[in-house]
Scaffold this motif. Structure first.
Motif, PDB file in Angstrom:
ATOM      1  N   MET A   1       0.825  -1.210   0.000  1.00 13.94           N
ATOM      2  CA  MET A   1       0.000   0.000   0.000  1.00 13.94           C
ATOM      3  C   MET A   1       0.857   1.257   0.000  1.00 13.94           C
ATOM      4  SD  MET A   1      -3.367   0.306  -0.017  1.00 13.94           S
ATOM      5  CE  MET A   1      -4.928   0.106   0.809  1.00 13.94           C
ATOM      6  N   ARG A   4       1.668   3.414  -3.033  1.00 15.70           N
ATOM      7  CA  ARG A   4       0.661   4.291  -3.633  1.00 15.70           C
ATOM      8  C   ARG A   4       0.817   5.737  -3.192  1.00 15.70           C
ATOM      9  NH1 ARG A   4      -4.231   0.129  -2.615  1.00 15.70           N
ATOM     10  NH2 ARG A   4      -3.623  -1.310  -4.249  1.00 15.70           N
ATOM     11  N   SER A  18      -3.718  11.173 -13.384  1.00 18.69           N
ATOM     12  CA  SER A  18      -3.559  10.350 -12.184  1.00 18.69           C
ATOM     13  C   SER A  18      -2.758  11.087 -11.129  1.00 18.69           C
ATOM     14  CB  SER A  18      -2.844   9.042 -12.523  1.00 18.69           C
ATOM     15  OG  SER A  18      -3.683   8.227 -13.292  1.00 18.69           O
ATOM     16  N   LYS A  22      -3.963  12.099  -7.392  1.00 15.74           N
ATOM     17  CA  LYS A  22      -3.243  11.653  -6.198  1.00 15.74           C
ATOM     18  C   LYS A  22      -2.928  12.842  -5.287  1.00 15.74           C
ATOM     19  CE  LYS A  22       0.067   8.426  -6.307  1.00 15.74           C
ATOM     20  NZ  LYS A  22       1.404   7.840  -6.496  1.00 15.74           N
TER      21      LYS A  22
ATOM     22  N   LYS B  95      -8.423   3.676   0.094  1.00 18.69           N
ATOM     23  CA  LYS B  95      -7.638   3.157  -1.030  1.00 18.69           C
ATOM     24  C   LYS B  95      -6.158   3.562  -1.037  1.00 18.69           C
ATOM     25  CE  LYS B  95     -10.838   0.835  -2.896  1.00 18.69           C
ATOM     26  NZ  LYS B  95     -10.701  -0.623  -2.879  1.00 18.69           N
ATOM     27  N   TYR B  96      -5.743   4.462  -0.171  1.00 23.87           N
ATOM     28  CA  TYR B  96      -4.343   4.890  -0.197  1.00 23.87           C
ATOM     29  C   TYR B  96      -3.600   4.593   1.097  1.00 23.87           C
ATOM     30  CZ  TYR B  96      -4.898   7.445  -4.548  1.00 23.87           C
ATOM     31  OH  TYR B  96      -5.116   7.775  -5.851  1.00 23.87           O
ATOM     32  N   THR B 183      -4.053   2.927 -14.169  1.00 21.73           N
ATOM     33  CA  THR B 183      -3.248   3.268 -12.997  1.00 21.73           C
ATOM     34  C   THR B 183      -4.140   3.127 -11.765  1.00 21.73           C
ATOM     35  OG1 THR B 183      -3.908   5.581 -13.153  1.00 21.73           O
ATOM     36  CG2 THR B 183      -1.849   4.950 -14.243  1.00 21.73           C
ATOM     37  N   HIS B 184      -3.501   3.164 -10.586  1.00 21.60           N
ATOM     38  CA  HIS B 184      -4.248   3.067  -9.335  1.00 21.60           C
ATOM     39  C   HIS B 184      -5.345   4.125  -9.286  1.00 21.60           C
ATOM     40  CE1 HIS B 184      -5.125   2.409  -5.166  1.00 21.60           C
ATOM     41  NE2 HIS B 184      -4.795   3.647  -4.847  1.00 21.60           N
ATOM     42  N   GLU B 185      -4.975   5.373  -9.645  1.00 22.98           N
ATOM     43  CA  GLU B 185      -5.938   6.475  -9.574  1.00 22.98           C
ATOM     44  C   GLU B 185      -7.109   6.250 -10.512  1.00 22.98           C
ATOM     45  OE1 GLU B 185      -2.662   7.012  -9.548  1.00 22.98           O
ATOM     46  OE2 GLU B 185      -2.653   7.672  -7.462  1.00 22.98           O
TER      47      GLU B 185
END
Lengths: 285, 287
Positions: A1, A4, A18, A22, B95-96, B183-185
């Protein structure tokens, strides 16, 4: 994790959208925590230097602005609703979980009313308390009127947490008790309830937290007299009301900061207690 | 003997379960019985849509339109400020956030929910009001101050409900997206979050309920002028603060009109609750 949370120029160039998302996600989390820490730090830094001994004098007067009477009133106004509501809420949860038939209309109505109660704002409770306890029952502005108003206010909270606690007890425990010949009542009090106590306790702690911070439901029920009450029929302000009156009068800002510190310390203790309990509950599974 | 005790306790439990029904009934009866006659005397439309609130004048006028507008403005402001930050923080938590950090961040957010509203109000009075007075002008007691403060206060509600909605989305949604090269995002924002929409909406509605019902924090920073404001830097009075400001000395029709204000607020809250429970029922993923 953990990966990320890493920011690299390489990925930012390849996936700009993205990257922006983030930044927004992490930024929002930082903003939320920042608001909390700023609030705590601001009140503590400005309040702690004013925690003078005179603030803790036994009697209140306009010179020392003592918070002791308010603190004692808070304890009383926490105590009475708990005595009234914990048995009521737990019994009601026992009925819903252990006795009521599935799909019963009564259960449906109880659930809906409990949900309604938990959504009612505290000023509406205050209005109701004024109309019913203070005026209709002629209790006047009193500790009792305030306490009864808050009893109704925390009822849905106690009910819901007790219900959740009872639901989490495995059916096999009840079956084992019945198999040994215990009756329904004995099973509930000897087997189910003891196992549900930590869950019920966490609801009680949440309830204490709500009462300690309550103002709007108390101003027109318990009143704002800054004295230790002679009986439950006399008026008395709690710590939260004390802070409100000090800050709205505007003469005692330093004392208001100190009062806010005391209030925050109580809230922090309650939160630590409930977090500790939750951890023990989680660890037990 | 034992059978009788069993029966008796069954009855006791049943009566305890009825208490919440009785409480709601009593609240409704006492509010409506005291509020509706006042509304009738003032005139229902004059009360709801009247622009002037001057209860001490002769003849007095009891229009709560400015307060209804005030409540809506302040709540809307709180939503504009609180929802984006709250939902994004919920995404962060679900999620992060690494497990170790989560053990610190989650209790911190619960603490945010535990801080009493007077303490928020006091903080707003000492920090937000002077800040706005210095940098944006006006007295500082304004819609904006109240909105910022309420925006912070509704954060824990929005974060808590949104987070569990996001966590309730099946893992396969996320994994499928990542397997397709997202991607994760992109996986989170294009598959998981849309699937959690009704839960997130429910969190917003719960936030609206909290903001519209908040009293003490608002009364300390909003200025409390009973008129329809024309800028977000002007003071405003909400339905809740109208009650708390004047109930102490009101009598007669004035008192009745304040209770009627409470009735209107109560009806607002009932509608919000109804909307919330409809949305919550739709959120279940059958797991």
């Amino acid at each position: 994790m953990g990966a990320r949370l890493k920011f690299s120029i390489e990925t930012a160039r390849r996936y700009p959208l993205s990257f922006v998302l983030k930044v927004l996600v992490v930024g929002s989390a930082l903003l939320t925590l920042g608001a909390l820490f700023f609030l705590l730090a601001y009140i503590i830094v400005n309040g702690v230097p004013h925690l003078k001994p005179s603030l803790f004098a036994w009697k209140y007067n306009t010179k020392n602005v003592s918070l002791v009477p308010a603190l004692l009133n808070t304890l009383i106004i926490v105590g009475i609703p708990l005595i009234v509501t914990v048995p009521l809420g737990v019994f009601s949860a026992i009925y819903l979980c252990e006795y009521a038939k599935k799909g019963s209309k009564v259960v449906e109505v109880v659930r809906i009313t409990a949900e309604t109660l938990s959504g009612i704002p505290s000023i509406v409770y205050g209005l109701f308390g004024l109309l019913f306890f203070v005026i209709y029952l002629r209790w006047g502005y009193s500790i009792l009127a305030g306490s009864m108003t808050l009893s109704i206010m925390i009822l849905p909270l106690i009910m819901r947490t007790a219900e959740e606690a009872l639901l989490s007890i495995p059916t096999s425990l009840r079956e084992a008790s019945f198999a040994l010949g215990a009756g329904k009542l004995r099973t509930v009090f000897r087997i189910v309830l003891p196992a549900a106590i930590p869950g019920i306790l966490s609801g009680v702690i949440l309830g204490i937290g709500r009462i300690v911070g309550e103002t709007a439901a108390l101003i027109y029920t318990a009143g704002t007299v800054p004295r230790i009450p002679g009986s439950v029929f006399s008026s008395g302000r709690t710590l939260a009301i004390h802070l409100y009156t000090l800050s709205s009068e505007g003469f005692h800002t330093n004392e208001a900061f100190a009062t806010a510190v005391v209030l925050l310390i109580i809230v922090l203790l309650i939160n630590a207690l409930s977090a500790g309990l939750a951890r023990r509950l989680g660890g037990g599974n | 003997m034992t059978m009788q005790v069993e029966k008796l306790m069954h009855a006791v439990f049943f009566i305890a379960a009825l208490v919440s029904i009785i409480a709601v009934a009593l609240i409704c009866i006492f509010l409506f019985a005291n509020g509706i006659p006042a509304m009738r005397e003032i005139g229902f439309l004059d009360f709801l849509l009247g622009q002037r609130w001057a209860p001490m004048n002769s003849p007095p006028s009891f229009g709560i339109f400015p307060m209804i507008v005030g409540s809506i403005y302040v709540t809307a402001g709180a939503i504009i400020i609180g929802v984006p930050v709250g939902v994004l923080t919920a995404i962060f938590l679900a999620k992060y956030c690494p497990a170790k950090l989560y053990r610190v961040v989650k209790p911190a957010i619960q603490l945010l929910a535990g801080i009493p509203s007077v303490v928020y109000g006091f903080f707003g009075l000492m920090v937000i009001v002077p800040f706005i007075r210095t940098y944006l002008g006006g007295s500082g007691y304004s819609i904006l101050s109240a909105s910022i403060l309420l925006g912070i206060m509704i954060l824990p509600t929005i974060i808590g409900v949104s987070e569990s909605a996001i966590r309730a989305v099946p893992r396969e949604y996320y994994e499928g997206a990542v397997a397709l090269g997202a991607t994760h995002e992109r996986a989170v924002f294009a598959t998981v979050v849309p699937a959690a929409t009704s839960g997130i909406l429910a969190s917003i509605i719960l936030g609206v309920g909290r903001a519209i019902g908040e009293t003490m924090a608002v009364v300390m920073v909003a200025g409390n002028q009973a008129r329809v404001p024309s800028s977000i830097l002007q003071g405003v009075r909400t339905m809740t603060t109208n009650v708390v400001l004047e109930m102490g000395y009101a009598y007669g029709l004035h008192r009745g009109s304040l209770i009627a204000t409470g009735v209107i607020l109560f009806v607002f809250i009932l509608m919000i609750n109804l909307l919330f429970s409809v949305l919550k029922r739709r959120t279940n993923y059958g797991s």
